[in-house]
Design a protein around this motif. Structure first.
Motif, PDB file in Angstrom:
ATOM      1  N   ALA A  42       0.828  -1.209   0.000  1.00 55.77           N
ATOM      2  CA  ALA A  42       0.000   0.000   0.000  1.00 55.77           C
ATOM      3  C   ALA A  42       0.861   1.258   0.000  1.00 55.77           C
ATOM      4  O   ALA A  42       0.566   2.225  -0.722  1.00 55.77           O
ATOM      5  N   LEU A  43       1.940   1.253   0.784  1.00 54.48           N
ATOM      6  CA  LEU A  43       2.820   2.426   0.845  1.00 54.48           C
ATOM      7  C   LEU A  43       3.473   2.692  -0.500  1.00 54.48           C
ATOM      8  O   LEU A  43       3.444   3.824  -1.012  1.00 54.48           O
ATOM      9  N   VAL A  44       4.064   1.663  -1.100  1.00 58.46           N
ATOM     10  CA  VAL A  44       4.766   1.843  -2.374  1.00 58.46           C
ATOM     11  C   VAL A  44       3.786   2.266  -3.467  1.00 58.46           C
ATOM     12  O   VAL A  44       4.092   3.163  -4.274  1.00 58.46           O
ATOM     13  N   GLU A  45       2.620   1.662  -3.493  1.00 55.57           N
ATOM     14  CA  GLU A  45       1.642   2.024  -4.523  1.00 55.57           C
ATOM     15  C   GLU A  45       1.120   3.442  -4.326  1.00 55.57           C
ATOM     16  O   GLU A  45       0.921   4.182  -5.300  1.00 55.57           O
ATOM     17  N   ASP A  46       0.899   3.844  -3.084  1.00 55.74           N
ATOM     18  CA  ASP A  46       0.458   5.221  -2.817  1.00 55.74           C
ATOM     19  C   ASP A  46       1.509   6.231  -3.250  1.00 55.74           C
ATOM     20  O   ASP A  46       1.208   7.236  -3.896  1.00 55.74           O
ATOM     21  N   ASP A 172      10.185  -4.685  -4.397  1.00 57.19           N
ATOM     22  CA  ASP A 172      10.606  -5.030  -5.755  1.00 57.19           C
ATOM     23  C   ASP A 172       9.448  -5.586  -6.569  1.00 57.19           C
ATOM     24  O   ASP A 172       9.340  -5.324  -7.771  1.00 57.19           O
ATOM     25  N   SER A 173       8.547  -6.311  -5.923  1.00 55.97           N
ATOM     26  CA  SER A 173       7.454  -6.947  -6.661  1.00 55.97           C
ATOM     27  C   SER A 173       6.419  -5.945  -7.152  1.00 55.97           C
ATOM     28  O   SER A 173       5.703  -6.213  -8.114  1.00 55.97           O
ATOM     29  N   VAL A 174       6.311  -4.780  -6.493  1.00 57.06           N
ATOM     30  CA  VAL A 174       5.251  -3.827  -6.876  1.00 57.06           C
ATOM     31  C   VAL A 174       5.779  -2.498  -7.409  1.00 57.06           C
ATOM     32  O   VAL A 174       4.991  -1.678  -7.880  1.00 57.06           O
ATOM     33  N   PHE A 175       7.093  -2.273  -7.355  1.00 60.65           N
ATOM     34  CA  PHE A 175       7.606  -1.000  -7.864  1.00 60.65           C
ATOM     35  C   PHE A 175       7.349  -0.944  -9.371  1.00 60.65           C
ATOM     36  O   PHE A 175       7.742  -1.844 -10.110  1.00 60.65           O
ATOM     37  N   PRO A 176       6.667   0.086  -9.841  1.00 54.81           N
ATOM     38  CA  PRO A 176       6.154   0.069 -11.224  1.00 54.81           C
ATOM     39  C   PRO A 176       7.238   0.215 -12.287  1.00 54.81           C
ATOM     40  O   PRO A 176       8.200   0.972 -12.120  1.00 54.81           O
ATOM     41  N   ARG A 356      -1.441 -16.692  -1.116  1.00 56.33           N
ATOM     42  CA  ARG A 356       0.016 -16.866  -1.072  1.00 56.33           C
ATOM     43  C   ARG A 356       0.673 -16.237  -2.295  1.00 56.33           C
ATOM     44  O   ARG A 356       1.805 -15.785  -2.230  1.00 56.33           O
ATOM     45  N   TRP A 357      -0.049 -16.230  -3.419  1.00 58.87           N
ATOM     46  CA  TRP A 357       0.533 -15.675  -4.643  1.00 58.87           C
ATOM     47  C   TRP A 357      -0.582 -15.078  -5.493  1.00 58.87           C
ATOM     48  O   TRP A 357      -1.139 -15.728  -6.370  1.00 58.87           O
ATOM     49  N   GLY A 358      -0.934 -13.825  -5.180  1.00 56.59           N
ATOM     50  CA  GLY A 358      -2.015 -13.167  -5.889  1.00 56.59           C
ATOM     51  C   GLY A 358      -1.647 -11.745  -6.255  1.00 56.59           C
ATOM     52  O   GLY A 358      -0.471 -11.410  -6.380  1.00 56.59           O
ATOM     53  N   ILE A 359      -2.664 -10.900  -6.421  1.00 61.64           N
ATOM     54  CA  ILE A 359      -2.453  -9.506  -6.787  1.00 61.64           C
ATOM     55  C   ILE A 359      -2.805  -8.617  -5.598  1.00 61.64           C
ATOM     56  O   ILE A 359      -3.237  -9.100  -4.553  1.00 61.64           O
ATOM     57  N   ALA A 360      -2.634  -7.319  -5.756  1.00 60.19           N
ATOM     58  CA  ALA A 360      -2.896  -6.368  -4.677  1.00 60.19           C
ATOM     59  C   ALA A 360      -4.344  -6.487  -4.196  1.00 60.19           C
ATOM     60  O   ALA A 360      -5.263  -6.600  -5.017  1.00 60.19           O
ATOM     61  N   PRO A 361      -4.577  -6.455  -2.879  1.00 57.50           N
ATOM     62  CA  PRO A 361      -5.944  -6.563  -2.355  1.00 57.50           C
ATOM     63  C   PRO A 361      -6.896  -5.522  -2.925  1.00 57.50           C
ATOM     64  O   PRO A 361      -8.091  -5.791  -3.066  1.00 57.50           O
ATOM     65  N   PHE A 406       3.568  -7.538 -11.441  1.00 57.35           N
ATOM     66  CA  PHE A 406       2.123  -7.370 -11.464  1.00 57.35           C
ATOM     67  C   PHE A 406       1.658  -6.573 -10.251  1.00 57.35           C
ATOM     68  O   PHE A 406       0.647  -6.874  -9.617  1.00 57.35           O
ATOM     69  N   GLY A 407       2.430  -5.524  -9.909  1.00 59.27           N
ATOM     70  CA  GLY A 407       1.974  -4.575  -8.908  1.00 59.27           C
ATOM     71  C   GLY A 407       0.747  -3.851  -9.426  1.00 59.27           C
ATOM     72  O   GLY A 407       0.509  -3.765 -10.633  1.00 59.27           O
ATOM     73  N   ALA A 408      -0.030  -3.283  -8.511  1.00 56.82           N
ATOM     74  CA  ALA A 408      -1.309  -2.677  -8.891  1.00 56.82           C
ATOM     75  C   ALA A 408      -1.145  -1.600  -9.945  1.00 56.82           C
ATOM     76  O   ALA A 408      -1.966  -1.467 -10.852  1.00 56.82           O
TER      77      ALA A 408
END
Length: 621
Positions: A42-46, A172-176, A356-361, A406-408
């Motif tokens: 949430a922090l990185v995406e915001d 690293d997984s969500v940084f766009p 365990r292995w999905g996308i952003a809530p 596959f970050g949001a």
């Protein structure tokens, strides 16, 4: 008590002003770092989405000063007599900021226009570097991440070390990908100069703890849920009906809070996005928040502005019926989703997998709820949830094996359009839409041939191997499944390298050690073994390991020639018949390639498109 000790100071600080050449000490009572993945994501995406709202490729670096700012909240410090700052409240955020700075510093290492941020991460005195978070328990993991971007958590039993490493991998997984090499210096400038924290400083522990208690125990601000409730009840004119909805509301919110303190907020956000949001903010600079974003920030205000047009709620009866039926139904299934994400349920197993292995809530919750209708029978709801969850897992697995993020921020438009396309869909229509989406994916399972494990994707490799190993066990009639390998109650399973880490033994096939390392870490050269078993012979030659593998799980056993002699019925399973299993008396480079081919076919079977064939019911565990 001196006059100084009575002082309390508060001032706005940028990240640079707060951290530059500073030292912070963490009180003994709050040493553990407990942020979860959702907090870091949430922090990185915001942060990144706020930056991208202002950023234009034509901007100069100096234009960043005029970009939109971001408020990160308050932190409370107590200043001791020796002038050292002790963190009373906010160490979780400061630790996370430090991790993000380390990540950004590693990201820019090879760029010509680097931003100087090292002195925000550590300071140097008498030739020795020490991190701004002066807690000895963190030094090893922070130094490893700073120096190499990696930390081997398998050798650590410390909760904070392991958690810090996992949160670094989450970054690293969500940084766009949209913040590319050109935009990165702009983003770092913005992060250290436009992100604001209120620093509250007390000059006695007594005052510091008073501030801490005031901030945490006496907050009387109404939440969005409470304001929504007030507005909804005000629109129901019948006193008896209003009391009924009030009681229903109270009971549901209490139950949601039993899952998590803010589960009521995430429920309303997921529900409203799933069913009613019709717009999303475009990526261009200066664009205004739309439905999707407004639901995430102030859903009570958004509901008030849109309930007539989007919800078709106009009369007292409309409000009463909607919250008596729709609200109760959606809340019930939102909580069941939580239940089945936490505990494996054969009726909808993929909910467990995507936890365990999905996308952003923010996207996942909405997508799972989008297709549900309060008139659906339970078995239909289970099928819908499993179909959507299976699609999400298929998507994330395909992206991961092809090294795609596959970050949001990188997938939100795609998934928001899917959410809108499956709203209130019948099961057959839902499967048709999801099948079309899968067929449109650029990422295929062919990516397996180039896929290998590194420090940042170990969690995914464990997931993938657990899915493969559990699937094969189930097909041959064993009681073990994914849960047995990914998070068993008893002995844990670890990733086993079939090759020992001995480059010298493979010089006949490799000239470069890094080439050897890539093949050693490729998915065709990995299996799962019980913790302790793999360590006991991890450096042995393959021929020695093979006699141990025949005693382990079925996927490991398939390496050994004797397995096929003792299990002539292995290929009785329809799903296993088309998979090119073979024994490997030796394990050379060509054998790893063959094994990767086998893994590819297993993946295509596990995530078979036949699942979406409405005439063919397939349920795999």
């Amino acid at each position: 008590m001196s006059k100084t000790e009575h002082k309390i100071e508060a001032s706005d600080k940028t990240i640079s002003e707060l951290l530059k050449d500073k030292k912070f000490f963490i009180d003994y009572f709050q040493r553990e770092y407990r942020w979860q993945k959702k907090h870091m994501v949430a922090l990185v995406e915001d942060l990144t989405s706020t930056f991208l709202k202002s950023y234009k490729k034509t901007d100069k670096r100096s234009d960043v000063a005029n970009y939109q700012s971001y408020y990160l909240g308050p932190v409370v410090f107590s200043v001791a007599e020796d002038g050292k700052d002790s963190i009373i409240d906010g160490q979780q955020r400061i630790t996370s900021i430090t991790l993000f700075l380390i990540y950004l510093n590693n990201l820019q290492k090879d760029l010509p226009n680097q931003v100087s941020i090292a002195n925000l991460i550590f300071s140097e005195r008498y030739g020795e570097k020490s991190f701004n978070m002066t807690d000895e328990d963190r030094q090893t993991v922070l130094k490893s991440l700073y120096d190499t971007g990696e930390f081997d958590s398998s050798k650590s039993t410390d909760e904070t070390e392991i958690n810090i490493n996992e949160r670094y991998m989450d970054i690293d997984s969500v940084f766009p990908e949209t913040i590319d090499d050109r935009a990165l210096p702009y983003f770092i400038d913005w992060f250290i100069g436009n992100v604001v924290i209120v620093k509250i400083t007390a000059y006695s522990d007594e005052n510091a703890y008073t501030i801490f208690e005031t901030m945490n125990d006496r907050g009387m601000n109404l939440t969005s849920t409470e304001m929504l409730k007030g507005y909804v009840l005000s629109r129901i004119s019948n006193k008896k009906e209003r009391s009924e909805i009030n009681l229903i509301w109270k009971n549901i919110i209490t139950e949601l809070h039993s899952y998590e303190a803010n589960a009521d907020l995430t429920f309303f956000q997921g529900w409203f996005r799933a069913k009613y949001a019709v717009s999303m903010r475009p990526t261009k600079a200066g664009a205004q928040n739309q439905d999707f974003e407004l639901v995430g920030t102030r859903f009570h205000s958004w509901f008030k502005d849109n309930h007539e047009d989007l919800f078709e709620l106009r009369t007292s009866d409309d409000f009463y019926e909607f919250f008596k039926n729709q609200f109760v139904f959606m809340a019930k299934w939102y909580m069941k989703i939580w239940d089945y994400m936490a505990e494996f349920n054969i009726a909808c197993p993929h909910l467990y997998y995507i936890n365990r292995w999905g996308i952003a809530p923010s996207l996942q919750d909405a997508m799972l709820l989008a297709t549900l209708k309060h008139t659906d029978k339970d078995d239909v709801v289970y099928d819908k949830l499993d179909a959507v969850a299976r699609f999400i897992e298929t998507y994330t697995v395909r992206r991961a094996i092809n090294y795609r993020k596959f970050g949001a921020s990188s997938i939100k438009y795609t998934f928001f359009n899917i959410i809108k396309s499956i709203r209130d869909a019948e099961l057959e229509e839902l499967k048709d839409v999801l099948l079309q989406e899968i067929n449109s994916l650029d990422e295929k399972f062919d990516g397996i041939f180039n896929f290998s494990m590194h420090q940042q994707n170990g969690k995914f490799v464990k997931h993938l191997l657990s899915r493969i190993t559990g699937f094969i066990d189930q097909e041959v009639g064993k009681p073990t499944n994914y849960v047995s390998y990914y998070e068993p109650v008893g002995k844990k399973f670890e990733i086993e390298h079939i090759w020992g880490n001995k480059f010298v033994e493979h010089k006949d096939e490799f000239e470069q050690e890094n080439d050897f390392g890539h093949w050693r870490n490729s998915i065709g050269a990995l299996i799962l073994l019980p913790n302790g078993t793999n360590q006991s012979f991890s450096s042995d030659k393959y021929e020695e390991k093979l006699k141990h593998y025949i005693k382990e799980n079925t996927f490991a056993q398939t390496l050994h020639p004797a397995f096929y002699e003792k299990n002539p019925n292995f290929f009785n399973s329809e799903k296993l018949k088309g998979i090119p299993f073979k024994a490997h008396k030796e394990f050379k480079k060509a054998d790893i390639a063959d094994r990767a081919e086998t893994v590819k076919h297993i993946c295509e079977t596990i995530w078979s498109l036949e699942y979406y064939n409405n005439d063919n019911e397939i349920l795999d565990a």
